[in-house]
Design a protein around this motif. Structure first.
Motif, mmCIF file in Angstrom:
data_model
loop_
_atom_site.group_PDB
_atom_site.id
_atom_site.type_symbol
_atom_site.label_atom_id
_atom_site.label_comp_id
_atom_site.label_asym_id
_atom_site.label_seq_id
_atom_site.Cartn_x
_atom_site.Cartn_y
_atom_site.Cartn_z
ATOM 1 N N ARG A 323 50.348 29.028 -5.316
ATOM 2 C CA ARG A 323 49.167 29.113 -6.174
ATOM 3 C C ARG A 323 48.720 30.570 -6.253
ATOM 4 N NH1 ARG A 323 44.758 26.319 -8.132
ATOM 5 N NH2 ARG A 323 42.901 27.623 -8.339
ATOM 6 N N THR A 324 48.310 31.011 -7.437
ATOM 7 C CA THR A 324 47.780 32.361 -7.573
ATOM 8 C C THR A 324 46.560 32.367 -8.478
ATOM 9 O OG1 THR A 324 48.408 34.680 -7.898
ATOM 10 C CG2 THR A 324 49.079 33.126 -9.605
ATOM 11 N N THR A 325 45.883 33.499 -8.483
ATOM 12 C CA THR A 325 44.761 33.747 -9.385
ATOM 13 C C THR A 325 45.002 35.089 -10.044
ATOM 14 O OG1 THR A 325 43.284 32.585 -7.865
ATOM 15 C CG2 THR A 325 42.258 33.906 -9.583
ATOM 16 N N VAL A 326 44.765 35.154 -11.346
ATOM 17 C CA VAL A 326 44.958 36.404 -12.079
ATOM 18 C C VAL A 326 43.704 36.733 -12.873
ATOM 19 C CG1 VAL A 326 47.472 36.209 -12.220
ATOM 20 C CG2 VAL A 326 46.055 35.170 -13.990
ATOM 21 N N MET A 327 43.584 38.006 -13.218
ATOM 22 C CA MET A 327 42.410 38.514 -13.915
ATOM 23 C C MET A 327 42.825 39.107 -15.252
ATOM 24 S SD MET A 327 39.895 41.655 -12.771
ATOM 25 C CE MET A 327 39.630 40.969 -11.135
ATOM 26 N N THR A 328 42.059 38.813 -16.283
ATOM 27 C CA THR A 328 42.304 39.414 -17.592
ATOM 28 C C THR A 328 41.146 40.343 -17.959
ATOM 29 O OG1 THR A 328 41.217 37.578 -18.750
ATOM 30 C CG2 THR A 328 43.591 37.402 -18.381
ATOM 31 N N GLY A 329 41.458 41.322 -18.806
ATOM 32 C CA GLY A 329 40.409 42.193 -19.322
ATOM 33 C C GLY A 329 39.977 43.309 -18.406
ATOM 34 N N SER A 349 56.648 30.797 -13.350
ATOM 35 C CA SER A 349 56.281 29.381 -13.389
ATOM 36 C C SER A 349 55.571 28.949 -12.103
ATOM 37 C CB SER A 349 57.542 28.529 -13.612
ATOM 38 O OG SER A 349 57.213 27.201 -13.861
ATOM 39 N N PHE A 350 54.373 29.483 -11.923
ATOM 40 C CA PHE A 350 53.587 29.156 -10.734
ATOM 41 C C PHE A 350 53.282 27.660 -10.688
ATOM 42 C CE2 PHE A 350 52.726 33.659 -11.209
ATOM 43 C CZ PHE A 350 52.785 34.115 -9.898
ATOM 44 N N ASP A 351 53.230 27.131 -9.484
ATOM 45 C CA ASP A 351 52.882 25.720 -9.332
ATOM 46 C C ASP A 351 51.407 25.478 -9.652
ATOM 47 O OD1 ASP A 351 55.471 24.715 -8.083
ATOM 48 O OD2 ASP A 351 54.946 26.368 -6.746
ATOM 49 N N ARG A 352 50.568 26.401 -9.258
ATOM 50 C CA ARG A 352 49.126 26.311 -9.515
ATOM 51 C C ARG A 352 48.653 27.706 -9.915
ATOM 52 N NH1 ARG A 352 51.028 21.958 -8.752
ATOM 53 N NH2 ARG A 352 50.656 20.543 -6.992
ATOM 54 N N LEU A 353 47.752 27.780 -10.866
ATOM 55 C CA LEU A 353 47.263 29.090 -11.301
ATOM 56 C C LEU A 353 45.832 28.980 -11.811
ATOM 57 C CD1 LEU A 353 49.017 31.917 -13.181
ATOM 58 C CD2 LEU A 353 47.000 30.907 -14.269
ATOM 59 N N GLY A 354 45.003 29.920 -11.400
ATOM 60 C CA GLY A 354 43.664 30.066 -11.935
ATOM 61 C C GLY A 354 43.540 31.430 -12.583
ATOM 62 N N VAL A 430 40.276 22.397 -5.929
ATOM 63 C CA VAL A 430 40.810 23.347 -6.909
ATOM 64 C C VAL A 430 42.119 22.906 -7.545
ATOM 65 C CG1 VAL A 430 39.655 25.344 -5.885
ATOM 66 C CG2 VAL A 430 41.956 24.714 -5.104
ATOM 67 N N ASP A 431 42.843 21.987 -6.901
ATOM 68 C CA ASP A 431 44.142 21.573 -7.419
ATOM 69 C C ASP A 431 44.090 20.146 -7.938
ATOM 70 O OD1 ASP A 431 45.364 24.019 -6.901
ATOM 71 O OD2 ASP A 431 45.912 23.448 -4.858
ATOM 72 N N GLN A 432 45.243 19.637 -8.338
ATOM 73 C CA GLN A 432 45.292 18.320 -8.949
ATOM 74 C C GLN A 432 45.236 17.218 -7.887
ATOM 75 O OE1 GLN A 432 48.997 18.583 -11.081
ATOM 76 N NE2 GLN A 432 50.198 17.879 -9.358
ATOM 77 N N SER A 433 45.192 15.978 -8.363
ATOM 78 C CA SER A 433 45.112 14.843 -7.465
ATOM 79 C C SER A 433 46.211 13.836 -7.801
ATOM 80 C CB SER A 433 43.734 14.169 -7.569
ATOM 81 O OG SER A 433 43.496 13.769 -8.906
ATOM 82 N N ARG A 456 53.626 8.215 -12.928
ATOM 83 C CA ARG A 456 52.886 8.716 -14.080
ATOM 84 C C ARG A 456 52.611 10.195 -13.888
ATOM 85 N NH1 ARG A 456 47.805 9.873 -14.976
ATOM 86 N NH2 ARG A 456 47.084 8.919 -13.029
ATOM 87 N N ALA A 457 52.674 10.956 -14.983
ATOM 88 C CA ALA A 457 52.443 12.401 -14.883
ATOM 89 C C ALA A 457 51.688 12.892 -16.111
ATOM 90 C CB ALA A 457 53.775 13.151 -14.759
ATOM 91 N N SER A 458 50.655 13.683 -15.880
ATOM 92 C CA SER A 458 49.953 14.384 -16.961
ATOM 93 C C SER A 458 49.861 15.847 -16.568
ATOM 94 C CB SER A 458 48.576 13.773 -17.207
ATOM 95 O OG SER A 458 47.766 13.899 -16.060
ATOM 96 N N GLU A 459 49.072 16.614 -17.301
ATOM 97 C CA GLU A 459 49.047 18.059 -17.036
ATOM 98 C C GLU A 459 48.554 18.385 -15.633
ATOM 99 O OE1 GLU A 459 47.698 16.660 -19.674
ATOM 100 O OE2 GLU A 459 48.314 17.676 -21.521
ATOM 101 N N TYR A 460 47.511 17.681 -15.183
ATOM 102 C CA TYR A 460 46.890 18.089 -13.931
ATOM 103 C C TYR A 460 46.670 16.953 -12.940
ATOM 104 C CZ TYR A 460 46.101 22.575 -16.163
ATOM 105 O OH TYR A 460 46.270 23.783 -16.796
ATOM 106 N N ASP A 461 47.352 15.835 -13.110
ATOM 107 C CA ASP A 461 47.294 14.814 -12.065
ATOM 108 C C ASP A 461 48.505 13.900 -12.169
ATOM 109 O OD1 ASP A 461 46.115 11.877 -13.097
ATOM 110 O OD2 ASP A 461 45.777 13.547 -14.462
ATOM 111 N N LEU A 462 48.734 13.171 -11.097
ATOM 112 C CA LEU A 462 49.871 12.263 -11.006
ATOM 113 C C LEU A 462 49.375 10.852 -10.726
ATOM 114 C CD1 LEU A 462 52.199 14.407 -8.711
ATOM 115 C CD2 LEU A 462 52.427 14.135 -11.185
ATOM 116 N N GLY A 463 50.172 9.874 -11.130
ATOM 117 C CA GLY A 463 49.942 8.488 -10.728
ATOM 118 C C GLY A 463 51.090 8.051 -9.850
ATOM 119 N N ALA A 464 50.812 7.148 -8.915
ATOM 120 C CA ALA A 464 51.850 6.734 -7.970
ATOM 121 C C ALA A 464 51.552 5.343 -7.439
ATOM 122 C CB ALA A 464 51.943 7.740 -6.818
ATOM 123 N N VAL A 465 52.570 4.733 -6.831
ATOM 124 C CA VAL A 465 52.429 3.448 -6.169
ATOM 125 C C VAL A 465 52.973 3.574 -4.750
ATOM 126 C CG1 VAL A 465 52.553 2.066 -8.286
ATOM 127 C CG2 VAL A 465 54.672 2.697 -7.104
#
Length: 468
Positions: A323-329, A349-354, A430-433, A456-465
């Motif tokens: 996971r990383t954090t980057v600054m713009t501007g 292709s970071f796994d997590r990014l802010g 801060v991360d997905q669930s 199940r998979a979406s942009e920021y969370d997963l579904g599971a059994v």
């Protein structure tokens, strides 16, 4: 509640705490709550039941200050409503905003009864008692500034009273306070002071306390966790601390947050990548990848070294969630420099990014930079473009997990046979669930580790059994 100002001679003081900002600030709020409770002060979630609203603020960037000011205005409105009914109501503001700029904000908000700095945290109960005594005596109301030092020195330990406010499954453990880095954009060293590490025995004792209370994830935090122990005599290290934590008995996770690329030693990476309890998760804010920007930021590492570091980690520890954090501007970020950052995020292709837009902070070197200033709307547009890219990356990574199995920590029931959980690759808040759907008549227990299959998979969370 319609008590008169002299009601506290018969009844206990009741305080409502508003905690803003990061996990490091949350620990301070938990310590204040514990200290107040240990000294006979009652705490309430309902401000209408309180005599005092205590706001623990963040003051790191402008958006945080805006949030703090909104909370202050709400508290002052609460105070005015009570005063009109003859009630004793006081407003106390603590945390980074108060430590950094109390005199300035005291003029703007004269209705605040006290502005308390970081070193006042362990004395919060005495401070409130003094305020109440003064208010009940009918003395003229004057804002009080309780900031004992320009650079804070206070640091809590395992014996400090503390009330855990996070879910029972996880807790934050602050292993150090302050920072010796002088990044050009960052006001934190001026607010929180120099690096002050806790002795390892103190940290281990607190972690044992949490584990015995049922906590199953220990999140180590500091302004720079990888600088832990560099100020101790004899010198300590994060790697040594992680080794000691990994030797503790039980079934639990240890997660390290807020590292700095300069201090990512091979020993630390080995502990993150190959431990029993320490999860393979690296939170390393990089801020940028353009060498000229990094030099101006005073980050101590250029773009080439940054790329080499990340490449080496991915090659040696392919299971590591990064996971990383980057600054713009940031001043001097040309369109070409931003494109370099955008290409870098896409390539790695970071796994997590802010991402966040540069906030010019008074008192920092970056605040004085005039050349190459970037318009706020441009910085925010660049931030949004990065986040849109990361959304695509995250969606692709999550789709690749369909059909795989993973271990998750169950946190709470969502109703309708659904349970909220997190994987080792996801930090709290801060991360997905991972939403786990249990079979009929199956009750999952928060605080347990469970093997699940992702369906199940979406942009920021997963579904599971759950697996049988």
């Amino acid at each position: 509640m319609t008590q008169s100002p002299d009601s506290l001679t018969q009844e206990p003081l009741v305080v409502h705490v508003v905690a803003l900002g990061c996990a490091k600030n949350l620990v301070d709020a938990e310590v204040m709550c514990g200290t107040m409770a240990a000294n006979g002060i009652y705490l309430t979630d309902d401000p209408e039941e309180a005599h005092v609203i205590l706001i623990n603020t963040c003051g790191f960037i402008q958006s945080a200050r805006d949030e703090a000011e909104e909370a202050i205005r709400d508290a002052l409105a609460w105070k005015r409503r009570g005063v009109r009914k003859g009630m004793l109501r006081l407003v106390v503001v603590g945390g980074c905003l108060a430590q950094r700029s109390a005199p300035q904000y005291a003029e703007k908000y004269p209705g605040v009864d006290c502005w308390m700095g970081v070193d006042a945290v362990p004395q919060v109960h005495r401070l409130l008692a003094d305020l109440v005594e003064k208010a009940e005596s009918g003395a003229p109301a004057e804002p009080r500034l309780a900031i004992p030092t320009a650079r804070p020195q206070w640091l809590y330990d395992e014996n400090t009273p503390r009330i855990q406010s996070t879910p029972d499954t996880y807790a934050y453990v602050k292993i150090a306070e302050g920072c010796n880095h002088r990044c050009a954009f960052c006001a934190i060293p001026g607010i929180r002071g120099n690096l002050r590490s806790r002795p390892m025995d103190s940290i281990l004792a607190e972690c044992r306390q949490f584990l015995s209370a049922g906590v199953r994830e220990l999140n180590l935090i500091a302004q720079d966790t990888t600088a832990y122990g560099l100020d101790l005599a004899p010198r300590g290290s994060l790697a040594a601390l992680l080794k000691a934590l990994d030797a503790l008995e039980g079934d639990f996770w240890v997660r390290v947050l807020y590292t700095h690329p300069l201090h990512l030693t091979e020993e630390v990476l080995e502990a993150l990548g190959n431990s029993r309890h320490v999860v393979p998760y690296l939170d390393v804010p990089l801020q940028h990848v353009n060498s000229a920007i990094l030099k101006s930021m005073r980050r101590g590492m250029d773009g080439e070294k940054t790329r080499a570091l990340l490449k080496g980690i991915r090659e040696k520890y392919p299971r590591m969630t990064i996971r990383t954090t980057v600054m713009t501007g940031y001043p001097g970020e040309t369109p070409e420099a931003f494109q370099e950052l955008l290409d870098f995020v896409k390539e790695f292709s970071f796994d997590r990014l802010g991402a966040f837009a540069f906030s010019p902070e008074p008192g920092t070197p970056a605040y004085e930079i005039q050349e190459g200033k970037v318009l706020r709307r441009t910085a925010e547009a660049r931030r949004d473009k990065l986040l849109a890219l990361q959304k695509q990356i995250s969606a692709a990574k999550n789709r690749a997990l369909l059909g795989t199995t993973m271990t998750v920590l169950v946190e709470e029931s969502l109703g309708k046979r659904q349970w909220l959980a997190r994987s080792a690759g996801d930090a709290p808040e801060v991360d997905q669930s991972v939403v786990v759907e249990a079979p009929p008549r199956t009750v999952l227990k928060p605080g347990t580790f469970l093997t699940v299959k992702v369906n199940r998979a979406s942009e920021y969370d997963l579904g599971a059994v759950p697996l049988p």
